[in-house]
Design a protein around this motif. Structure first.
Motif, PDB file in Angstrom:
ATOM      1  N   THR A 212      -9.966   6.463  -3.989  1.00  0.00           N
ATOM      2  CA  THR A 212     -11.035   5.536  -3.595  1.00  0.00           C
ATOM      3  C   THR A 212     -10.670   4.109  -3.974  1.00  0.00           C
ATOM      4  O   THR A 212     -11.256   3.164  -3.459  1.00  0.00           O
ATOM      5  CB  THR A 212     -12.375   5.920  -4.246  1.00  0.00           C
ATOM      6  N   ASP A 213      -9.717   3.948  -4.888  1.00  0.00           N
ATOM      7  CA  ASP A 213      -9.212   2.623  -5.289  1.00  0.00           C
ATOM      8  C   ASP A 213      -7.753   2.803  -5.696  1.00  0.00           C
ATOM      9  O   ASP A 213      -7.445   3.104  -6.846  1.00  0.00           O
ATOM     10  CB  ASP A 213     -10.039   2.058  -6.444  1.00  0.00           C
TER      11      ASP A 213
ATOM     12  N   LYS B 288      -5.224   0.890  -6.220  1.00  0.00           N
ATOM     13  CA  LYS B 288      -4.664   0.054  -7.290  1.00  0.00           C
ATOM     14  C   LYS B 288      -5.098   0.579  -8.662  1.00  0.00           C
ATOM     15  O   LYS B 288      -4.279   0.751  -9.564  1.00  0.00           O
ATOM     16  CB  LYS B 288      -5.083  -1.402  -7.098  1.00  0.00           C
TER      17      LYS B 288
ATOM     18  N   ASP C 106      -5.890   4.302  -0.138  1.00  0.00           N
ATOM     19  CA  ASP C 106      -7.348   4.345  -0.103  1.00  0.00           C
ATOM     20  C   ASP C 106      -7.824   5.199   1.068  1.00  0.00           C
ATOM     21  O   ASP C 106      -7.261   5.119   2.171  1.00  0.00           O
ATOM     22  CB  ASP C 106      -7.930   2.937   0.041  1.00  0.00           C
TER      23      ASP C 106
END
Length: 127
Positions: free
Chosen positions: A13-14, A16, A52
């Motif tokens: 979902t993220d 990074k 993502d």
């Protein structure tokens, strides 16, 4: 025939934050952006390519073979950061490590629910 795993895509979902969670915990170099991915390169030249996704990722299991010294460092960070962990994949032994096959191992969850494991001896290598 010489077949090697080159990379795998890790849904997140993220991307990074998930990639930095792993590199920070494992003491690896910063993730590297590549197209839509954040790549985490492992010492055996396999890359985890975080991407993502718009839905909740389906949890997968990723096991990392490490040295005894690396286990001390990584497990120290797990405890230091208060990351919930287990000695077993069924999560019945919280706060413990295992000593399977004469080594050490521990399971914990990544930011998107992926089940992560570090172990110092491959399963079945037994002592």
């Amino acid at each position: 025939m010489a077949i090697e795993l080159n990379h795998t895509i890790v849904h997140s979902t993220d991307k990074k934050a998930a990639a930095e969670f792993l590199t920070g915990l494992f003491g690896l170099p910063d993730p590297v952006p590549f197209g839509p991915f954040m790549g985490v390169e492992l010492s055996n030249q396999v890359t985890l390519d975080y991407i993502d996704v718009d839905t909740t990722p389906v949890p997968n299991h990723y096991a990392f073979l490490i040295t005894e010294a690396e286990f001390d460092e990584i497990y120290g960070r797990i405890k230091e950061r208060g990351i919930e962990h287990w000695a077993d994949p069924t999560q019945t032994k919280p706060g413990e490590i295992n000593t399977n096959d004469g080594g050490r191992g521990v399971y914990f969850l990544g930011p998107d629910g992926h089940f992560l494991e570090v172990l110092t001896r491959p399963y079945g290598s037994g002592e």
